[in-house]
Motif scaffolding. Structure first.
Motif, PDB file in Angstrom:
ATOM      1  N   VAL A 173      -5.690   8.513  -0.392  1.00  0.00           N
ATOM      2  CA  VAL A 173      -4.549   8.987  -1.192  1.00  0.00           C
ATOM      3  C   VAL A 173      -4.785   8.785  -2.680  1.00  0.00           C
ATOM      4  O   VAL A 173      -4.804   9.749  -3.458  1.00  0.00           O
ATOM      5  N   LEU A 174      -4.979   7.523  -3.099  1.00  0.00           N
ATOM      6  CA  LEU A 174      -5.097   7.251  -4.526  1.00  0.00           C
ATOM      7  C   LEU A 174      -6.328   7.898  -5.139  1.00  0.00           C
ATOM      8  O   LEU A 174      -6.275   8.402  -6.270  1.00  0.00           O
ATOM      9  N   SER A 175      -7.440   7.884  -4.429  1.00  0.00           N
ATOM     10  CA  SER A 175      -8.639   8.513  -4.988  1.00  0.00           C
ATOM     11  C   SER A 175      -8.401   9.994  -5.259  1.00  0.00           C
ATOM     12  O   SER A 175      -8.843  10.527  -6.288  1.00  0.00           O
ATOM     13  N   GLY A 176      -7.686  10.639  -4.375  1.00  0.00           N
ATOM     14  CA  GLY A 176      -7.434  12.077  -4.538  1.00  0.00           C
ATOM     15  C   GLY A 176      -6.617  12.410  -5.764  1.00  0.00           C
ATOM     16  O   GLY A 176      -6.852  13.441  -6.409  1.00  0.00           O
ATOM     17  N   VAL A 177      -5.658  11.544  -6.108  1.00  0.00           N
ATOM     18  CA  VAL A 177      -4.801  11.845  -7.263  1.00  0.00           C
ATOM     19  C   VAL A 177      -5.408  11.352  -8.569  1.00  0.00           C
ATOM     20  O   VAL A 177      -4.971  11.769  -9.651  1.00  0.00           O
ATOM     21  N   ASP A 197      -4.011  -5.469   7.355  1.00  0.00           N
ATOM     22  CA  ASP A 197      -3.357  -5.082   6.109  1.00  0.00           C
ATOM     23  C   ASP A 197      -4.384  -4.608   5.084  1.00  0.00           C
ATOM     24  O   ASP A 197      -4.186  -3.576   4.437  1.00  0.00           O
ATOM     25  N   VAL A 198      -5.466  -5.349   4.896  1.00  0.00           N
ATOM     26  CA  VAL A 198      -6.482  -4.974   3.932  1.00  0.00           C
ATOM     27  C   VAL A 198      -7.154  -3.675   4.352  1.00  0.00           C
ATOM     28  O   VAL A 198      -7.445  -2.814   3.530  1.00  0.00           O
ATOM     29  N   PRO A 204       0.780  -1.215   0.000  1.00  0.00           N
ATOM     30  CA  PRO A 204       0.000   0.000   0.000  1.00  0.00           C
ATOM     31  C   PRO A 204       0.818   1.275   0.000  1.00  0.00           C
ATOM     32  O   PRO A 204       0.318   2.335  -0.329  1.00  0.00           O
ATOM     33  N   CYS A 205       2.078   1.188   0.366  1.00  0.00           N
ATOM     34  CA  CYS A 205       2.869   2.417   0.470  1.00  0.00           C
ATOM     35  C   CYS A 205       4.032   2.426  -0.506  1.00  0.00           C
ATOM     36  O   CYS A 205       5.037   3.092  -0.281  1.00  0.00           O
ATOM     37  N   PHE A 237      -5.756   3.598   2.354  1.00  0.00           N
ATOM     38  CA  PHE A 237      -4.797   4.244   1.453  1.00  0.00           C
ATOM     39  C   PHE A 237      -5.450   4.591   0.112  1.00  0.00           C
ATOM     40  O   PHE A 237      -5.265   5.690  -0.424  1.00  0.00           O
ATOM     41  N   VAL A 238      -6.219   3.640  -0.440  1.00  0.00           N
ATOM     42  CA  VAL A 238      -6.919   3.892  -1.699  1.00  0.00           C
ATOM     43  C   VAL A 238      -7.905   5.037  -1.549  1.00  0.00           C
ATOM     44  O   VAL A 238      -7.978   5.944  -2.392  1.00  0.00           O
ATOM     45  N   ASN A 239      -8.665   5.026  -0.463  1.00  0.00           N
ATOM     46  CA  ASN A 239      -9.741   6.008  -0.286  1.00  0.00           C
ATOM     47  C   ASN A 239      -9.245   7.403   0.071  1.00  0.00           C
ATOM     48  O   ASN A 239      -9.929   8.394  -0.215  1.00  0.00           O
TER      49      ASN A 239
END
Length: 420
Positions: A76-80, A65-66, A48-49, A72-74
Motif C-alpha cells: 500500500v504505502l510503497s504504491g502511493v 503484527d510485524v 498499520p491500518c 502493508f508497507v510493501n
C-alpha cells in the motif's frame, strides 16, 4: 541542489530487536540509487491500518503484527509514495497520515533524502544550526513496581554537567556506571539489569538506591551535584491505585512491614524531599499521567529548580503538550519516535515545546535495535538530553557512539552546554 528526486522504491522486511523479537526495517530508494534505512522496534509499527491506538507489548500480536505491517508497507504505502519528490517531507508525511502512519517509513524517507544530498542526517533535518549535542542521561539503577525486593521507581539516571564536550560527559557517566557494578559486586548484590540496562539490586527503598549512586559518583572521581547530577523516572502511573486514589509502594511496604500508600499531596511532598536531599535535577512522570491538577501542583513546587519531564503525561502529543502549557504542568517533554505519527510531527512538536520554554528529551524504546536515527534526531531537534539507556548492549551504545561521530564531524562548531 536538485529540486526533484523521485522515490523509486519503498520496502519493509522483518528483522530482530535486542531481545530477539521481530522488528521492521524500512528501506527507501531514490531514483539516483541512494538508500535510506531505518529500523524501529515493534511498538512503533502497531498502527498499520491508520488506527490511532497503539497496544502495549502484552497485547501486541508479536511476529504476525510485524509481518502485517511489512505487507502493508510493501503493498500500500510503497504504491502511493513511489514517484513522489523525496525532498517534500511534509507532503510525504501527509500522504502517510492519510493512508496509515508508519513512523519508520517517514524516517527512512528523510534518511534517503539526506543520502542523495551527501549530507549527514542531523544536518539535513536541523539545518546549519544543528550543532548542540544532547547530554547523555543514562540509566544506572532500575526498579520494578510489581516486585517486593527492588526499588519502586522505574529508574535512577545519571547525567554529566560542567562537561567541556559530549565525549567527556559520556566517559564520566560510563565510569560511574562501572563503579556502580563494582559496588554491587563487593556487597554481593545482584548485577542483573533491567530493560534499559540499569542494575536491579535488591533494595528497600529509593533512598538506599540514591545513596549507592552517590557513592558510585564519588568513587568515579566526581562530585555529586557538581560533576554529575541525577534523574529520577518515577513512572508514577505504575504505582497509582485508582480504587484508593493513592500511590502504592510495594517494595517499600515489604521492607517496612506496613503498607506504604501516598496520596497526591504526600507523593508531591515525598518527591520534593528527595530533590532537596539528593542532586536530582530531572524528574520524569512524578505523578500519574491523567492527574493534571496534581502536575500543576508539582510544577509550582519544583518547576523552578527541577526539570519536570512529561512522558506519560504528554505521550509525544501536541494537544496534550498544549494542555500542559496552558495549565502550567511540567516544563519538559519526552519524545519517542515510536509514539509520534511522522517525522514532521516530531520536529514540529520539538519546536512548539522550545517556543513555549519546554525542554525536549529524546528517549529510546526499551526494546531497541542498533538503529541510530534517535541520535541524529536529538541533535536536529536541539534536545537537551537523550535517554538511550545504560552503556551496555550494542542497541544502546550505538546511539552514544553516533553522537561521538557527530561531535567529531562538527569540530569547533560543536557545543554541549546544559544548564541544570
Amino acid at each position: 541542489m536538485c529540486n526533484d528526486m523521485p522515490v523509486a522504491d519503498v520496502y519493509a522486511r522483518e528483522v530482530l530487536d535486542s531481545r530477539g523479537l521481530p522488528a521492521a526495517e524500512v528501506e527507501v530508494m531514490t531514483e539516483d540509487g541512494s538508500i535510506g534505512r531505518v529500523v524501529l522496534p515493534q511498538r512503533a509499527f502497531c498502527r498499520p491500518c491508520g488506527s490511532k491506538t497503539c497496544p502495549d507489548d502484552k497485547t501486541c500480536g508479536g511476529e504476525q503484527d510485524v509481518s502485517d505491517v511489512c505487507h502493508f508497507v510493501n503493498t500500500v504505502l510503497s504504491g502511493v509514495l513511489i514517484g513522489e519528490n523525496i525532498y517534500e517531507q511534509a507532503v510525504l508525511d501527509r500522504i502517510l497520515s492519510h493512508h496509515g502512519e508508519a513512523p519508520g517509513v517517514s524516517l527512512a524517507l528523510a534518511a534517503a533524502a539526506a543520502k542523495t544530498l551527501g549530507q549527514p542526517l542531523y544536518r539535513y533535518l536541523g539545518g546549519m544550526g544543528a550543532c548542540t549535542l544532547p547530554a547523555p542521561m543514562m540509566s544506572i539503577l532500575s526498579g520494578d513496581p510489581s516486585a517486593a525486593d527492588t526499588m519502586d521507581f522505574q529508574e535512577i539516571l545519571i547525567m554529566p554537567v560542567r562537561m567541556r564536550c559530549y565525549g567527556q560527559g559520556l566517559r564520566t557517566c560510563v565510569r560511574v556506571y562501572q563503579e556502580m557494578e563494582n559496588i554491587l559486586l563487593e556487597r554481593k548484590l545482584s548485577v542483573a539489569t533491567g530493560e534499559m540496562g540499569g542494575f536491579l539490586p535488591e533494595l528497600t527503598d529509593a533512598k538506599e538506591a540514591f545513596s549507592l549512586v552517590l557513592e558510585a559518583v564519588q568513587r568515579a572521581g566526581g562530585q555529586p551535584g557538581e560533576d554529575v547530577v541525577l534523574g529520577l523516572n518515577a513512572a508514577a502511573g505504575n504505582l497509582y491505585e485508582k480504587s484508593s486514589d493513592c500511590y502504592v509502594f510495594a517494595g517499600e511496604s515489604a521492607g517496612s512491614g506496613r503498607r506504604i500508600c501516598r496520596s497526591r499531596e504526600e507523593m508531591i511532598a515525598y518527591l520534593e524531599g528527595l530533590c532537596r536531599t539528593y542532586p536530582i535535577r530531572v524528574l520524569e512522570d512524578g505523578l500519574d499521567g491523567n492527574d493534571w491538577n496534581g502536575w500543576k501542583m508539582l510544577t509550582d513546587r519544583l518547576g523552578g529548580r527541577v526539570e519536570l519531564v512529561g512522558g506519560d503525561l504528554f505521550h509525544t502529543n501536541r494537544k496534550r503538550l498544549a494542555r500542559g502549557i496552558c495549565s502550567g504542568a511540567g516544563n519538559a517533554i519526552r519524545m519517542n519516535a515510536d509514539e509520534a505519527g511522522t517525522l514532521t510531527d516530531m520536529l514540529a512538536l520539538a519546536e512548539f515545546a522550545r517556543q513555549n520554554g519546554y525542554r525536549t528529551v529524546i528517549s529510546c524504546c526499551h526494546r531497541e535495535t542498533e538503529d541510530t536515527f534517535a541520535a541524529d534526531l536529538a541533535v536536529a531537534a536541539g534536545a537537551a538530553q537523550i535517554q538511550a539507556g545504560a552503556p551496555r548492549g550494542a542497541e544502546r551504545t550505538a546511539k552514544y557512539n553516533r553522537l561521538l561521530h557527530i561531535e567529531d564531524s562538527l569540530g569547533l562548531a560543536a557545543s554541549c552546554g546544559i544548564d541544570l
